[in-house]
Design a protein around this motif. Structure first.
Motif, short mmCIF file in Angstrom:
data_model
loop_
_atom_site.label_atom_id
_atom_site.label_comp_id
_atom_site.label_asym_id
_atom_site.label_seq_id
_atom_site.Cartn_x
_atom_site.Cartn_y
_atom_site.Cartn_z
N ILE A 115 -20.07 60.25 87.55
CA ILE A 115 -20.08 60.80 86.27
C ILE A 115 -19.96 62.13 86.91
O ILE A 115 -19.64 62.80 88.06
CB ILE A 115 -21.38 61.43 85.86
N ARG A 116 -18.67 62.48 85.57
CA ARG A 116 -17.91 63.55 85.88
C ARG A 116 -18.48 64.65 84.91
O ARG A 116 -17.88 64.41 83.69
CB ARG A 116 -15.96 62.80 84.98
N HIS A 117 -18.53 65.98 85.16
CA HIS A 117 -18.33 67.20 85.07
C HIS A 117 -17.51 67.64 84.58
O HIS A 117 -16.50 67.33 85.18
CB HIS A 117 -19.73 67.26 85.45
N THR A 118 -17.91 68.33 83.55
CA THR A 118 -16.82 69.96 83.02
C THR A 118 -18.09 70.76 82.92
O THR A 118 -18.64 70.83 81.94
CB THR A 118 -16.25 69.83 81.70
N TRP A 119 -17.95 71.98 83.55
CA TRP A 119 -19.02 72.38 83.83
C TRP A 119 -18.21 74.70 82.90
O TRP A 119 -17.45 74.56 83.87
CB TRP A 119 -20.05 73.13 84.30
N LEU B 30 -15.84 74.42 86.43
CA LEU B 30 -15.26 73.65 87.61
C LEU B 30 -15.97 72.16 87.00
O LEU B 30 -16.72 71.89 86.11
CB LEU B 30 -17.47 73.95 88.07
N ARG B 31 -14.78 71.06 87.56
CA ARG B 31 -15.21 70.15 87.36
C ARG B 31 -15.06 69.39 88.62
O ARG B 31 -14.25 69.21 89.36
CB ARG B 31 -12.95 69.49 86.33
N PHE B 32 -15.76 67.92 88.14
CA PHE B 32 -15.92 67.02 89.45
C PHE B 32 -16.61 65.71 88.98
O PHE B 32 -17.18 65.57 88.07
CB PHE B 32 -16.99 67.96 90.80
N LEU B 33 -16.45 64.57 89.78
CA LEU B 33 -16.60 63.58 89.50
C LEU B 33 -17.93 63.32 90.91
O LEU B 33 -17.65 63.90 92.18
CB LEU B 33 -16.03 62.95 89.96
N LEU B 34 -19.08 63.02 90.45
CA LEU B 34 -19.89 62.71 91.30
C LEU B 34 -20.06 61.13 91.32
O LEU B 34 -20.10 60.30 90.58
CB LEU B 34 -21.31 62.89 90.21
N PRO B 35 -19.64 60.24 92.00
CA PRO B 35 -19.99 58.60 92.46
C PRO B 35 -20.66 58.26 92.32
O PRO B 35 -22.28 58.85 93.00
CB PRO B 35 -18.99 58.37 93.36
N LEU C 148 -26.64 59.11 94.11
CA LEU C 148 -25.29 59.88 93.71
C LEU C 148 -24.29 60.23 95.14
O LEU C 148 -24.93 60.58 96.23
CB LEU C 148 -25.41 61.54 92.53
N ALA C 149 -23.60 59.99 95.43
CA ALA C 149 -22.35 59.71 96.00
C ALA C 149 -21.98 62.16 96.13
O ALA C 149 -21.94 62.34 95.48
CB ALA C 149 -21.84 59.27 96.08
N PRO C 150 -21.46 62.49 97.18
CA PRO C 150 -21.20 63.34 97.32
C PRO C 150 -19.89 63.69 96.36
O PRO C 150 -19.77 62.60 96.29
CB PRO C 150 -20.22 64.06 98.52
N PRO C 151 -19.55 64.34 95.97
CA PRO C 151 -18.42 65.00 94.72
C PRO C 151 -16.81 65.02 95.43
O PRO C 151 -17.30 65.25 96.46
CB PRO C 151 -19.03 66.72 94.47
N GLU C 152 -16.57 63.82 93.94
CA GLU C 152 -15.12 64.06 94.47
C GLU C 152 -14.03 64.32 93.35
O GLU C 152 -14.71 65.21 92.27
CB GLU C 152 -14.96 62.53 94.59
N ASP C 153 -13.06 64.57 93.45
CA ASP C 153 -12.04 65.09 92.55
C ASP C 153 -12.10 66.33 92.11
O ASP C 153 -12.60 67.01 90.84
CB ASP C 153 -11.51 63.91 91.68
N GLU D 37 -22.41 76.03 79.84
CA GLU D 37 -22.00 74.43 78.97
C GLU D 37 -21.29 73.94 79.39
O GLU D 37 -20.47 73.64 79.95
CB GLU D 37 -21.58 75.08 78.09
N ALA D 38 -22.16 72.59 79.51
CA ALA D 38 -21.54 71.24 80.48
C ALA D 38 -21.58 70.32 79.23
O ALA D 38 -21.31 70.08 77.99
CB ALA D 38 -23.20 71.20 80.95
N SER D 39 -20.50 69.59 79.35
CA SER D 39 -20.10 68.17 78.99
C SER D 39 -19.46 67.58 80.02
O SER D 39 -19.45 67.27 81.14
CB SER D 39 -18.39 68.49 78.31
N THR D 40 -19.44 65.71 79.39
CA THR D 40 -19.98 64.71 80.90
C THR D 40 -19.47 63.08 80.06
O THR D 40 -19.69 62.82 79.66
CB THR D 40 -21.38 64.34 81.17
N GLN D 41 -18.32 62.85 81.33
CA GLN D 41 -17.76 61.81 81.29
C GLN D 41 -18.78 61.01 81.60
O GLN D 41 -18.81 60.60 82.82
CB GLN D 41 -16.66 61.57 80.67
N ILE D 42 -18.85 59.62 82.01
CA ILE D 42 -19.47 58.25 82.09
C ILE D 42 -18.67 57.54 82.24
O ILE D 42 -17.79 56.71 81.09
CB ILE D 42 -21.29 58.04 81.66
#
Length: 224
Positions: A50-54, A127-132, A110-115, A34-39
């Motif tokens: 793009i900040r993902h929560t999976w 799993l939470r991560f930010l894709l710049p 997209l750059a490699p994931p952060e945070d 189940e995915a949710s996303t913040q732009i």
């Protein structure tokens, strides 16, 4: 792939327990997310990431965190969870982290994931991560798709308020979730029917899934 992300090879032989299949192999999900996303926007109204929560299904969560309760206190070891987040994201680099972004019709790099971090809640791995974005951009329209084209991992975008959110966006920008006409459960049912047809030798062409089975997030920014 790392151990924590299920091996993509050999699934059909395990599934069919040694049966000989003459029809083409069928895409079949092993992991559900189940995915949710913040732009994420900056002060200049540019999209920066793009900040993902999976949230993973219980079965995969149990598999991925097996042996993580080092102290036998009912809680996963934080260091093991940190290693899990790092190894999973490292293994997903070749898939572009299952994330496709278009800004005004053009793909955004997209750059490699952060945070990034992994945690467990109610028996489910999160799993939470930010894709710049490599280059922040002020969009008129942004389209975001999260999904595995091989359908090894089945993503869903729940119809919830936090599924598609904007962080720091100007008031002129609005997000919407465009869901497919066919629900995720119906899509899986159709795949199961294709597998059954393959077992009977009645499937002449490889089964396909909708190119956007989870849905698509769209952001529209009205220009002054």
């Amino acid at each position: 792939m790392q151990r924590q992300w299920l091996d993509r090879t050999g699934w059909l032989s395990s599934l069919l327990a040694g049966l000989v299949i003459t029809a083409p192999a069928i895409a079949h999900p092993h992991v559900w997310v189940e995915a949710s996303t913040q732009i994420v926007f900056d002060a200049a109204a540019r999209v920066t990431g793009i900040r993902h929560t999976w949230i993973f299904d219980p079965a995969y969560s149990a598999y991925a965190t097996m042996g993580f309760d080092m102290d036998r206190d009912g809680n996963a070891d934080p260091d093991k969870l940190a290693e899990l987040a790092e190894s999973n994201l490292a293994s997903l680099a070749e898939t572009n982290y299952f994330t496709a972004v278009k800004v005004d019709g053009s793909p955004a790099a997209l750059a490699p994931p952060e945070d990034y971090q992994a945690s467990i809640a109610s028996g489910r791995l999160i799993l939470r991560f930010l894709l710049p974005l490599k280059t922040p951009i002020q969009p008129k329209e942004l389209a975001l798709h999260v999904g595995d084209p091989t359908f090894f991992t089945a993503f869903t975008l729940p119809q919830a308020a936090d599924t598609a959110m904007l962080d720091g966006a100007p008031e002129a920008c609005k997000a919407s979730l465009n869901r497919p006409a066919e629900s995720g459960s119906e899509d899986v049912k159709r795949l199961a029917q294709d597998i059954s047809a393959a077992l009977r030798g009645e499937l002449d062409v490889p089964a396909t899934v909708d190119s956007d089975p989870a849905g698509r997030i769209t952001v529209i920014c009205q220009q002054e």
